[in-house]
Write an enzyme that holds these catalytic residues in place. Sequence first.
Site, short mmCIF file in Angstrom:
data_model
loop_
_atom_site.label_atom_id
_atom_site.label_comp_id
_atom_site.label_asym_id
_atom_site.label_seq_id
_atom_site.Cartn_x
_atom_site.Cartn_y
_atom_site.Cartn_z
N ASN A 12 -17.73 63.58 -3.39
CA ASN A 12 -18.09 63.85 -1.99
C ASN A 12 -18.56 65.30 -1.93
O ASN A 12 -17.76 66.22 -2.01
CB ASN A 12 -16.84 63.64 -1.12
CG ASN A 12 -17.07 64.07 0.32
OD1 ASN A 12 -18.21 64.28 0.75
ND2 ASN A 12 -15.97 64.22 1.08
N TRP A 13 -19.86 65.48 -1.78
CA TRP A 13 -20.42 66.84 -1.81
C TRP A 13 -20.25 67.57 -0.49
O TRP A 13 -20.56 68.76 -0.40
CB TRP A 13 -21.90 66.80 -2.18
CG TRP A 13 -22.20 66.28 -3.55
CD1 TRP A 13 -21.31 65.83 -4.49
CD2 TRP A 13 -23.49 66.16 -4.15
NE1 TRP A 13 -21.97 65.44 -5.62
CE2 TRP A 13 -23.32 65.63 -5.44
CE3 TRP A 13 -24.78 66.46 -3.71
CZ2 TRP A 13 -24.39 65.39 -6.31
CZ3 TRP A 13 -25.84 66.22 -4.57
CH2 TRP A 13 -25.64 65.69 -5.86
N LYS A 14 -19.84 66.86 0.54
CA LYS A 14 -19.67 67.46 1.88
C LYS A 14 -20.94 68.20 2.29
O LYS A 14 -22.05 67.75 1.98
CB LYS A 14 -18.44 68.38 1.91
CG LYS A 14 -17.21 67.71 1.30
CD LYS A 14 -15.96 68.45 1.56
CE LYS A 14 -14.81 67.80 0.81
NZ LYS A 14 -13.52 68.31 1.17
N HIS A 98 -13.32 60.00 6.70
CA HIS A 98 -12.81 61.15 5.94
C HIS A 98 -11.98 62.03 6.88
O HIS A 98 -12.29 62.16 8.07
CB HIS A 98 -13.99 61.94 5.35
CG HIS A 98 -13.53 62.98 4.37
ND1 HIS A 98 -13.05 64.21 4.77
CD2 HIS A 98 -13.46 62.96 3.02
CE1 HIS A 98 -12.70 64.90 3.69
NE2 HIS A 98 -12.95 64.16 2.62
N GLU A 100 -11.87 65.08 7.33
CA GLU A 100 -12.63 66.13 8.04
C GLU A 100 -13.34 65.54 9.25
O GLU A 100 -13.49 66.20 10.27
CB GLU A 100 -13.60 66.81 7.07
CG GLU A 100 -12.84 67.73 6.11
CD GLU A 100 -13.44 67.86 4.73
OE1 GLU A 100 -14.62 67.54 4.55
OE2 GLU A 100 -12.70 68.29 3.82
N GLU A 170 -6.05 60.09 0.79
CA GLU A 170 -6.26 61.53 0.66
C GLU A 170 -5.28 62.28 1.57
O GLU A 170 -5.54 62.46 2.76
CB GLU A 170 -7.69 61.88 1.09
CG GLU A 170 -8.75 61.18 0.29
CD GLU A 170 -10.05 61.96 0.32
OE1 GLU A 170 -10.50 62.39 -0.74
OE2 GLU A 170 -10.60 62.16 1.42
N GLY A 176 -8.96 70.20 -0.84
CA GLY A 176 -9.57 71.52 -0.92
C GLY A 176 -8.56 72.66 -0.97
O GLY A 176 -8.91 73.81 -0.78
N SER A 216 -7.87 67.60 -4.37
CA SER A 216 -7.83 68.55 -5.48
C SER A 216 -7.73 67.89 -6.85
O SER A 216 -7.05 68.39 -7.75
CB SER A 216 -6.68 69.56 -5.27
OG SER A 216 -6.88 70.28 -4.06
N GLY A 237 -13.88 66.15 -4.15
CA GLY A 237 -14.71 67.11 -3.43
C GLY A 237 -15.17 68.22 -4.36
O GLY A 237 -16.16 68.10 -5.09
N GLY A 238 -14.42 69.32 -4.36
CA GLY A 238 -14.80 70.53 -5.08
C GLY A 238 -15.25 70.29 -6.52
O GLY A 238 -16.27 70.84 -6.96
C1 PEP Z 1 -12.49 65.21 -0.47
O1 PEP Z 1 -13.28 65.86 0.16
O2 PEP Z 1 -12.47 63.99 -0.28
C2 PEP Z 1 -11.61 65.87 -1.42
C3 PEP Z 1 -10.66 65.19 -1.99
O3 PEP Z 1 -11.84 67.22 -1.67
P1 PEP Z 1 -11.18 68.11 -2.87
O4 PEP Z 1 -11.33 67.31 -4.13
O5 PEP Z 1 -12.00 69.36 -2.88
O6 PEP Z 1 -9.76 68.34 -2.51
#
Ligand code: PEP
Length: 255
Positions: A12-14, A98, A100, A170, A176, A216, A237-238
């Site tokens: 997920n590049w957000k 999600h 966010e 999640e 993050g 993470s 994500g990251g």
């Molecule tokens: C996400 O955005 O779904 C996520 C899990 O981010 P991260 O891996 O950066 O915690």
Amino acid sequence: MDKARKLFIAGNWKMNKTVAEALDLVKSLKRDLADVLDVDIAVCPPFTALHPVGQLLDGTVVKLGGQDMYWDKFGAFTGEVNAAMLKDVLCTYVILGHSERRQFFGETNETVNKKTKAALAARLKPIVCVGEMLAERESNRTEAVVTDQVLNSLAGLKPEELLEVTVAYEPVWAIGTGKTATAQQAQEVHALIRRLLAQLSDAKTAARIRIQYGGSVKASNARELMGQPDVDGALVGGASLQARDFVEMIQNVRN
Ligand code: PEP
């Protein structure tokens, strides 16, 4: 890894990557992941990069996903895109609900449910996200919150529709933040989600639905998390923003 279900790892590049940056990243993924047939892989770039990335990935093992969509078919909904538009640019998947979107953009279980049904009607595979906030975990409300999210976000889906869905657990406190749920914490909630999926369908159907963990996840912790019986992959994500990190993570969970 001996798994009941094929692992599925999605990036997920957000709100990251220009078109040029996105193409750079997927060129590396296309090259470095070409022989990976034992893990399903997807990337979910921002809307502006979907079309060029889709063109580059067409016919490869790396599939494309959107990060959100609206449930209506067309009309006066400024700023939105629908399921057919995502299909049109070669998306296979769409992330829905999600945390966010739930936290900052007013997404609710009811809107996630409408979006999930609209995605399925357009033959897009939804990745439906659920997960508790830190305060909810600390007040022992994880089970109640996740139960409410799963049952209401997926309400009314037929078993054959549920088979097209991936659920992403999640925990919001792990997204993050660098704080990952322990493998045991993740497994506990994943087992709960599978029981809820059985409640929505039947045990046989629930046993075939993939449940990703997100929060993470990185190359160094992915194998332990995905070693849990009910953890069938990751929403990342990251660690999906650099080709090297994402490729290393995928290689680490292969046999
Ligand atoms: C996400 O955005 O779904 C996520 C899990 O981010 P991260 O891996 O950066 O915690």
